[in-house]
Each structure stands twice: as structure tokens, then as C-alpha cells.
Scaffold this active site. Structure first.
Site, mmCIF file in Angstrom:
data_model
loop_
_atom_site.group_PDB
_atom_site.id
_atom_site.type_symbol
_atom_site.label_atom_id
_atom_site.label_comp_id
_atom_site.label_asym_id
_atom_site.label_seq_id
_atom_site.Cartn_x
_atom_site.Cartn_y
_atom_site.Cartn_z
ATOM 1 N N TYR A 108 11.811 -27.052 -81.636
ATOM 2 C CA TYR A 108 10.864 -27.174 -82.847
ATOM 3 C C TYR A 108 9.929 -26.212 -82.625
ATOM 4 C CZ TYR A 108 13.416 -31.566 -84.317
ATOM 5 O OH TYR A 108 14.062 -32.579 -84.953
ATOM 6 N N ASP A 170 16.891 -38.148 -76.363
ATOM 7 C CA ASP A 170 18.063 -37.660 -75.381
ATOM 8 C C ASP A 170 17.567 -37.024 -74.451
ATOM 9 O OD1 ASP A 170 20.164 -37.954 -77.686
ATOM 10 O OD2 ASP A 170 18.576 -37.049 -78.747
ATOM 11 N N HIS A 422 18.429 -23.009 -79.372
ATOM 12 C CA HIS A 422 18.750 -24.075 -80.723
ATOM 13 C C HIS A 422 17.636 -24.287 -81.447
ATOM 14 C CE1 HIS A 422 17.238 -27.901 -79.411
ATOM 15 N NE2 HIS A 422 16.882 -27.299 -78.392
ATOM 16 N N TYR A 503 12.510 -34.347 -91.564
ATOM 17 C CA TYR A 503 11.423 -35.222 -90.867
ATOM 18 C C TYR A 503 10.740 -34.704 -90.094
ATOM 19 C CZ TYR A 503 12.989 -36.267 -86.065
ATOM 20 O OH TYR A 503 13.090 -36.126 -84.595
ATOM 21 N N ARG A 504 11.127 -33.291 -89.606
ATOM 22 C CA ARG A 504 10.298 -32.832 -88.501
ATOM 23 C C ARG A 504 10.808 -31.221 -88.539
ATOM 24 N NH1 ARG A 504 10.979 -35.029 -82.670
ATOM 25 N NH2 ARG A 504 9.587 -33.595 -81.378
#
Ligand code: ADP
Length: 560
Positions: A108, A170, A422, A503-504
Site C-alpha cells: 500500500y 498475515d 507487490h 476498502y484501502r
């Protein structure tokens, strides 16, 4: 010499002159000590660091150029009053700041600021204390730098695991506070972190200090705490028991937002349920996703499924167990036949459902029989406990995660391709077979067009699913990065056209996603802008976060 500029970053914040920046850094250095101030003096040889050693200068998973989101400097306040003073200096000049807690925020944007040249406020370095673990009330109060792993270790070291667990995501290395503000999830019955927080302490852009919920009501005055500064006073004893307090509920204003710097947060801890069993249900065919989701919905709504379970695509599990070359010499996306072969070899399904049972034997037995019966409607579905699977199985990792023991194994899927980095694409889906199938087929098709494998998982909340698509790319290849960026941008628009929103998100697509939340002429964004300008009139905290820009910035020019 006051006239000589001492501190020159590689990039200045927008509209900030070298001498203004220098003045700010001198003030901050005098306040917190030069050892807590780092200037990013060069764009060359930026080190991406690693998960264990995160960088604060830029996004290590850069989908744009490596230095696209670059800090000018990183400062680490020692206490709440430092944060207040830094905000006062920043207001006076003004200087844009970007608060982080641990700065991992993997997929993110890491610790990087949206506006290049911002000063990253590393809240986690010194403000890293567990302030309270309340056994009776089953909650904790933490500062920004407390990671999930820290809290777990604390429970273990203090012989409290038999009483309390912390819900973990995670990976265990993120901060409880940062993850909760971002509305991250974990996988025990307390998986919705935002739902499980209660009571925050926030430094407002003005430098004033606020406590939310019941925290706004002072604890009874006793001689021992009478002389304490507000930040050192104990929270009201119900602040971590009832989140809402009185009047407008404002906690949400500090989540995924740029309206304050959070210095403390209360989190519920999960009482040890007195019995635990994780399980895997393998679902053989790709198209069984439809039936599986329709089976999951009523079970989860009625809390027969007690935790936040996940329905994982075969390639995500395969990627935890090895990189792509272990399975195939192909560089193009794997075919259905390839994936059937991989599933067979790994003794997994095309979809794999990971859940857990909590409570004493009779409770678990009753729930398991319901769950087994429901999933047995899927022809060929198989049921496993950890001991039925190989030593390195994903179930053995999930077995830990689902009981609040942090792990790092999920880092492995990022190495699916060489030099793996990623991005997460995370739309919300209705928990219904039709919707899941449609969202899966649209995202899979676009992944294929981009030449990338689909790696994904459906994380089941109570009524919805967070569909997490892991976009893995080679960060040394400009071409791969362009593909990944094209993919996420295209997926955002595709999904919005179907009424699905994320959502984010990553820094690079915050503006685009905010623009999809456009109902009634973008009133949501306009409302947020009114708040931003009122609460942070100089626009100093995290400009551009979640697509919300202060009036000092021409948002059309900043849009990505
Ligand atoms: P993690 O702890 O998972 O590594 P970060 O520390 O990177 O996460 O935080 C994620 C995001 O949450 C940041 O980019 C920032 O927008 C927000 N954030 C984190 N800590 C704070 C804080 N103390 N106050 C305000 N916002 C914060």
C-alpha cells in the site's frame, strides 16, 4: 552560522524554499536531537530494504519510479509533546508531514508519503510502549510502535496466552495502531481491527490533544495523577470498554485520513476460548467458488463460522510454497490445466478454505459437524486438520495465524516472480456466489491481459468479502511495472462500473479510487475537503491521503 543552509534534501516539499526547510529541520533537531532527524540527501542508490528492515525514504514496492514517492527527511518524536511542537513548527512555515507508525504497510506504499518532499514522522521509533494490558477487561492500550509480534510476545512472556490472544494479520511486523487506522484485518473472531478498537488519543493539526469516546471523560482525580500532563493521565476506565462515548462519533475521522496524528489506541484482546482447531476444506473445481460462497454466507452470518475465514486461490497457496519456476517454465500466465496439475501435486483444491473452531470440545464438535455437512454439498470437497498435511503446508501457517500467533511465511508469495514486489487490489464483494464469480472472472481476465497470474483470496467479514488480489511484479522491469500499474488502474474502473469499490489502497491510486466514490456529485469527497480545510487550515498533515487534498494544493495537477 544562521545564514548557511545546513540541511539540503534531495527533494524539497512543494513551494518550500531551501531556507524554510532548513529552518524547520533546525527547529526540530533542537527539539528532539539530531540523532532523531535524518535528511534524505540523494535520490541515487535508494535502498529498498526488506520486510525485516523497512525503509522510510520511499516505497520499496515501487510500481512507479523508485523515487516517485520520496521523503525529504524522517523525524522521530520522543513523546507526545514533541509531536505537538513539530506540528506547531510545521504550521508556521508550512511544511507537509506524513505520519507513519512502523512504515511497513506492504503493498500500500510502505512508509512513503503521497507528496514527494514531505517530512515522514516516524511515530513508532520512540513511542513504542505497551501502556496497559488489562486481563479482566481483555484489552490493551498501545503506542504507535507496538507491533502485533510485540504484543504476542508480551502475552507469552507474561504467561498471559492462556487468558488473552491478539488478533494478527498475515504478517506480524506491522503496528497495531497503523493497521487499525488503515482498517486492516486479521483472522480470529476479532478480525475486524477497526471494530475492535476503543478509545484513541490524537494530536490535532493545531497541536491540541484529543481523546475520543469515553476517553473524553476524565478519570476521577486522585492525588497520584493530579499533576500529570494530559497525555500521561490514565484513560477513563470505560474508554476501552465502550467505543462510542457521547455525541458525534468522530473516531472514523482519524482512520485512512489526514486529520490528526494518533498517539495511543485501545484494542480488544480475544479471550482464550478454551479450545481451538484450525481446518482446511479443499474445493476441487474453479467454478465451485460460486457454491462455496453461497455455503459460507449463512454460516458466517449466524457465526457458525466464528472467525474471519479465507477462501484462497490455488496459486496463492502455491506461491507460499515456491516461486513460479518451481511449477512451470512458462513466463505467461498459467493455464487451467497447469493449475489443476499444481492443485493435484499439492493435494489442494482450486480454492482452499481456511477456518478455525473456537471453544471447548462439545462446542467445536457441534460447529464442525454443521460446517462439514454444509461443505459436503460440494462434490469432492475434502477436510483436513494441520496434522493431515505436510510439514510446510499453508494450513500449518494458518493454524498459527488463526489463533493469534504472528508468522512471516506469507512473505514468500511476493517471490512468485524474480525481484518480486507487490500491490494489493482490494475490492469489497457481496458474500454471494454470483458476485464472487463475477468479480473473480473480471479480475482474472484483466490479470491475463496484463500477462500476470491471478493470485488472490476472499477474506470473509460478516456480510461481505474483502477480495484481495495480489498483483506481483518484477520491480527491476519497467515493462512489468507498467503492466501492474495498468492492471490496477483498469481493475478500479472495471469494478466501479459494477458497483464495487476498494476498502484501502496504494498511494498511486488513491485519487482514482476516491473519484469512484462519486455518488451525488462526489459529495463524500467534498465533505472530506470541508473537514480537511477546517481542521488542518494550513494543509500540513498527509496531503493527498485517500485522495483528500487541502485547498493549498491544486488537486487536478496532483491527480495520478
Ligand atoms: P504498519 O504499521 O502496518 O507498517 P504504517 O505505519 O505504514 O503501517 O501505517 C500505515 C498508514 O497508516 C500510514 O501510511 C498512515 O497513513 C497511517 N498512520 C500510521 N500511523 C499513524 C499515526 N500514528 N497517526 C496517523 N496516521 C497514521
Amino acid at each position: 552560522d544562521d545564514c548557511v543552509i545546513q540541511h539540503r534534501p534531495a527533494v524539497l516539499p512543494p513551494n518550500v524554499t531551501p531556507d524554510i526547510f532548513d529552518k524547520f529541520i533546525r527547529q526540530v533537531s533542537d527539539l528532539i536531537g539530531a540523532e532523531n532527524v535524518q535528511i534524505v540527501t540523494s535520490k541515487d542508490n535508494l535502498d529498498d530494504g526488506s520486510y525485516q528492515h523497512p525503509t522510510y525514504t520511499h516505497d520499496p514496492h515501487h510500481v512507479l519510479e523508485q523515487d516517485f514517492f520520496l521523503a525529504s527527511s524522517i523525524v522521530a518524536p520522543r513523546n507526545v509533546s514533541d509531536v505537538q511542537n513539530i506540528l506547531r513548527y510545521a504550521n508556521a512555515l508550512p511544511i507537509p508531514l506524513w505520519p507513519i507508525s512502523i512504515g511497513r504497510n506492504s503493498g500500500y506504499g510502505g512508509g512513503a508519503p503521497r507528496v514527494t518532499g514531505s517530512v515522514v514522522i516516524n511515530m513508532g521509533k520512540h513511542l513504542n510502549k505497551i501502556l496497559e494490558v488489562n486481563v479482566e477487561g481483555a484489552y490493551c492500550v498501545v503506542e504507535p510502535g507496538v507491533t502485533f509480534t510485540d504484543m504476542h510476545n508480551y502475552l507469552v512472556e507474561n504467561n498471559l496466552r492462556d487468558k488473552l490472544w491478539i488478533d494478527v494479520p498475515d504478517l506480524g511486523g506491522g503496528s497495531i495502531l497503523g493497521n487499525t487506522l488503515e482498517r486492516g484485518v486479521g483472522y480470529t473472531p476479532y478480525g475486524d481491527h477497526w471494530m475492535m478498537h476503543s478509545g484513541m488519543e490524537v494530536v490535532l493539526p493545531s497541536g491540541e490533544l484529543l481523546r475520543t469516546g469515553m476517553g473524553a471523560l476524565p478519570a476521577p482525580r486522585v492525588p497520584e495523577t493530579m499533576g500529570l500532563k494530559p497525555e500521561d493521565q490514565p484513560f477513563n476506565k470505560t474508554a476501552q470498554l465502550f467505543p462510542y462515548g457521547f455525541g458525534p462519533y468522530i473516531d472514523g475521522l482519524f482512520s485512512q485520513s489526514n486529520l490528526g496524528i494518533v498517539t495511543k489506541i485501545g484494542m480488544s484482546l480475544f479471550p482464550n476460548p478454551g479450545g481451538y482447531q484450525s481446518y482446511l476444506i479443499t474445493i476441487p473445481r474453479d467454478e465451485d467458488l460460486q457454491q462455496a460462497v453461497d455455503i459460507i454466507r449463512p454460516l458466517r452470518l449466524s457465526m457458525v463460522l466464528q472467525n474471519v475465514p479465507t477462501l484462497r486461490h490455488i496459486l496463492l497457496d502455491a506461491a507460499v510454497l515456491g516461486n513460479k519456476t518451481k511449477y512451470s517454465a512458462k513466463s505467461e500466465p498459467l493455464s487451467d490445466e497447469d493449475m489443476d496439475g499444481i492443485a493435484k501435486d499439492l493435494n489442494l483444491g482450486r480454492w482452499n478454505f481456511y477456518g478455525a473452531l473456537y471453544g471447548p470440545d462439545p462446542i467445536r464438535a457441534a460447529l464442525w459437524s454443521e460446517i462439514k455437512q454444509a461443505f459436503s454439498q460440494i462434490p469432492g470437497a475434502q477436510f483436513f486438520f494441520p496434522e493431515d498435511t505436510p510439514d510446510d503446508s499453508v494450513l500449518r501457517v494458518r493454524d498459527k495465524t488463526l489463533q493469534g500467533i504472528p508468522t512471516y511465511d506469507e512473505l514468500k508469495w511476493i517471490d512468485w516472480v524474480p525481484n518480486g514486489a507487490h500491490l494489493f487490489f482490494s475490492p469489497i464483494a457481496k458474500c454471494a456466489g454470483d458476485d464472487a464469480m463475477m468479480q473473480y472472472s473480471i479480475t482474472k481476465k484483466r490479470c491475463q491481459e496484463a500477462g500476470l497470474d491471478f493470485l488472490g483470496t476472499f477474506t470473509v467479514g460478516l456480510r461481505e468479502m474483502h477480495h484481495i488480489v495480489c498483483i506481483v511484479f518484477d520491480k527491476t522491469s519497467a515493462k512489468e511495472k507498467r503492466k501492474a500499474h495498468w492492471l490496477i488502474r483498469t481493475l478500479i474502473d472495471d469494478c466501479a462500473a459494477h458497483g464495487w469499490g476498494e476498502y484501502r489502497t496504494h498511494l498511486a491510486v488513491m485519487d482514482q479510487i476516491m473519484s469512484t466514490y462519486s455518488w451525488n456529485d462526489n459529495i463524500l469527497l467534498k465533505f472530506n475537503e470541508v473537514l480537511k480545510n477546517a481542521i488542518d487550515p494550513n494543509g500540513i498533515i498527509a496531503p493527498g491521503k485517500s485522495g483528500v487534498w487541502p485547498k493549498q494544493y491544486n488537486k487536478q495537477e496532483w491527480k495520478l
